[in-house]
Design a protein around this motif. Structure first.
Motif, short mmCIF file in Angstrom:
data_model
loop_
_atom_site.label_atom_id
_atom_site.label_comp_id
_atom_site.label_asym_id
_atom_site.label_seq_id
_atom_site.Cartn_x
_atom_site.Cartn_y
_atom_site.Cartn_z
N THR A 28 0.78 -1.37 0.21
CA THR A 28 -0.56 -0.02 -0.08
C THR A 28 0.90 1.12 -0.27
OG1 THR A 28 -0.08 0.66 2.60
CG2 THR A 28 -1.51 -1.69 1.23
N GLU A 29 0.23 2.29 -0.61
CA GLU A 29 1.08 3.82 -0.36
C GLU A 29 2.33 3.77 1.13
OE1 GLU A 29 1.17 5.89 -2.34
OE2 GLU A 29 0.75 4.28 -4.00
N GLN A 30 1.04 3.40 2.18
CA GLN A 30 1.85 3.84 3.57
C GLN A 30 2.87 2.52 3.93
OE1 GLN A 30 -1.79 3.13 2.93
NE2 GLN A 30 -1.92 5.52 2.73
N GLY A 31 2.94 1.32 3.04
CA GLY A 31 4.23 0.82 2.93
C GLY A 31 3.45 -1.15 3.98
N GLU A 32 2.22 -0.88 4.06
CA GLU A 32 1.47 -1.76 4.00
C GLU A 32 1.81 -2.74 3.86
OE1 GLU A 32 -1.83 -4.23 6.83
OE2 GLU A 32 -2.34 -1.80 5.84
N GLN A 33 2.58 -4.35 3.96
CA GLN A 33 2.58 -5.88 2.59
C GLN A 33 1.17 -6.15 2.86
OE1 GLN A 33 6.37 -7.43 3.03
NE2 GLN A 33 7.42 -5.79 2.10
N SER A 63 5.07 -9.23 9.11
CA SER A 63 3.96 -8.56 8.69
C SER A 63 3.08 -9.29 9.91
CB SER A 63 3.32 -8.73 7.23
OG SER A 63 1.93 -8.47 7.33
#
Length: 172
Positions: A28-33, A63
């Motif tokens: 995601t744009e927030q870096g969440e995988q 994660s």
């Protein structure tokens, strides 16, 4: 491969990426995988835990989503961020008193190679890398993240007489 080898299994060790998840990661744009897991695998994991199989997940991934997913399925042994899977697995086998022939490892890529050589029953999904397929005693017809774990757990539980319809086990 003799199906009777599945009947001996008491401890199941699983990788995440390429086995429990399909091997793709959405960032995601927030870096969440984000990973994609199979509901069918989830049902089989819950049932296996309920029926007394020792289920262990060992992954290099970090994660928290992995942890939440697996804890929600009842898996008590989830190890994230592991760089030396073999040492951890061997320690768990020793501390729980399992014989090698009672252990299974399902992996799909080179970080799983040593663990697969150290268990009684090395298995893999059908989209595993060739080096892993070469050492696997069983190659599931299912791909990683698409029911390969269910395929293996169902064989174990059926051969042990533990695969019954259980409406108390829910897929999540």
């Amino acid at each position: 491969m003799v199906l009777s080898e599945f009947a001996k299994i008491r401890a199941v060790f699983l990788d995440v990426d390429g086995v429990l998840a399909d091997g793709t990661v959405t960032v995601t744009e927030q870096g969440e995988q984000l990973r994609r897991f199979s509901i069918k695998d989830g049902y089989a994991i819950q049932l296996a835990v309920k029926k007394g199989l020792f289920i262990v997940v060992i992954t290099g991934g970090k994660s928290q989503g992995i942890l939440l997913r697996l804890e929600g399925l009842g898996v008590k042994e989830v190890h994230l961020g592991v760089s030396d899977k073999l040492t951890l697995m061997q320690s768990l086998i020793r501390s729980h008193g399992f014989a090698v022939e009672e252990t299974l490892f399902m992996g799909d890529d080179m970080p799983d190679f040593d663990c697969m050589q150290a268990v009684g029953l090395p298995v893999c999904p059908n989209d595993a890398v060739e080096e892993i397929k070469t050492i696997a005693k069983y190659v599931s017809p299912k791909r990683g993240g698409e029911g390969c774990v269910r395929d293996v757990l169902e064989k174990i539980l059926k051969l042990q007489g533990l695969w019954q319809v259980d409406t108390q086990v829910k897929s999540i």
